[in-house]
Design a protein around this motif. Structure first.
Motif, PDB file in Angstrom:
ATOM      1  N   VAL A  13     161.822   7.549  -5.006  1.00  9.51           N
ATOM      2  CA  VAL A  13     160.867   8.270  -6.172  1.00  9.51           C
ATOM      3  C   VAL A  13     159.812   7.227  -6.566  1.00  9.51           C
ATOM      4  CG1 VAL A  13     160.666   9.705  -8.047  1.00  9.51           C
ATOM      5  CG2 VAL A  13     162.468  10.379  -6.186  1.00  9.51           C
ATOM      6  N   TRP A  14     160.649   6.034  -7.133  1.00 12.48           N
ATOM      7  CA  TRP A  14     159.626   5.108  -7.939  1.00 12.48           C
ATOM      8  C   TRP A  14     158.876   4.609  -6.797  1.00 12.48           C
ATOM      9  CZ3 TRP A  14     159.055   3.435 -12.456  1.00 12.48           C
ATOM     10  CH2 TRP A  14     158.218   2.315 -12.686  1.00 12.48           C
ATOM     11  N   ALA A  15     159.108   4.412  -5.560  1.00 16.03           N
ATOM     12  CA  ALA A  15     158.027   3.611  -4.598  1.00 16.03           C
ATOM     13  C   ALA A  15     157.050   4.829  -4.139  1.00 16.03           C
ATOM     14  CB  ALA A  15     158.987   3.386  -3.002  1.00 16.03           C
ATOM     15  N   ASP A  16     157.391   6.096  -4.254  1.00 17.05           N
ATOM     16  CA  ASP A  16     156.306   7.010  -3.836  1.00 17.05           C
ATOM     17  C   ASP A  16     155.205   7.284  -4.932  1.00 17.05           C
ATOM     18  OD1 ASP A  16     157.502   7.650  -1.490  1.00 17.05           O
ATOM     19  OD2 ASP A  16     158.466   9.450  -2.106  1.00 17.05           O
ATOM     20  N   LEU A  17     155.724   7.277  -6.367  1.00 10.09           N
ATOM     21  CA  LEU A  17     155.060   7.283  -7.259  1.00 10.09           C
ATOM     22  C   LEU A  17     154.127   6.052  -7.563  1.00 10.09           C
ATOM     23  CD1 LEU A  17     157.565   8.408  -9.956  1.00 10.09           C
ATOM     24  CD2 LEU A  17     155.661   9.890  -9.350  1.00 10.09           C
ATOM     25  N   GLY A  24     145.044   0.243 -11.877  1.00 17.43           N
ATOM     26  CA  GLY A  24     144.822   0.521 -13.352  1.00 17.43           C
ATOM     27  C   GLY A  24     145.381   1.447 -13.962  1.00 17.43           C
ATOM     28  N   MET A  25     145.842   2.461 -13.228  1.00 15.87           N
ATOM     29  CA  MET A  25     146.466   3.841 -13.935  1.00 15.87           C
ATOM     30  C   MET A  25     148.135   3.492 -14.340  1.00 15.87           C
ATOM     31  SD  MET A  25     146.778   7.274 -11.603  1.00 15.87           S
ATOM     32  CE  MET A  25     145.735   8.338 -12.162  1.00 15.87           C
ATOM     33  N   THR A  26     148.249   4.003 -15.543  1.00 18.80           N
ATOM     34  CA  THR A  26     149.518   3.964 -15.871  1.00 18.80           C
ATOM     35  C   THR A  26     150.442   4.893 -15.398  1.00 18.80           C
ATOM     36  OG1 THR A  26     149.203   5.415 -17.717  1.00 18.80           O
ATOM     37  CG2 THR A  26     148.624   3.042 -18.133  1.00 18.80           C
ATOM     38  N   PHE A  27     151.639   4.863 -15.523  1.00 16.60           N
ATOM     39  CA  PHE A  27     152.502   5.881 -14.688  1.00 16.60           C
ATOM     40  C   PHE A  27     152.588   7.131 -15.801  1.00 16.60           C
ATOM     41  CE2 PHE A  27     154.615   2.588 -12.644  1.00 16.60           C
ATOM     42  CZ  PHE A  27     154.834   3.154 -11.155  1.00 16.60           C
TER      43      PHE A  27
END
Length: 61
Positions: A13-17, A24-27
């Motif tokens: 999931v972390w990789a997909d996100l 430049g976009m934050t999570f």
């Protein structure tokens, strides 16, 4: 708002996100965008269900 929370996710999931994020976009911004998109999707789905189940009458203005 500067609250920091941790959300446990799998490595997949972390990789997909991470791949979905724009430069430049934050999570937080990514998740906000995903939430907004889901709200819109649900609204469209609800409207479609109503249109299928109800006899609607056109009102001239």
């Amino acid at each position: 708002m500067t609250a920091t929370k941790r959300i446990v996710v799998t490595e997949t999931v972390w990789a997909d996100l991470s791949q979905m994020r724009e430069p430049g976009m934050t999570f937080s911004e990514l998740i906000e965008s995903m939430i907004e998109n889901e709200k819109k999707r649900r609204l469209v789905e609800d409207i479609q269900k109503i249109q299928e189940q109800e006899d609607l009458v056109e009102i001239e203005l």
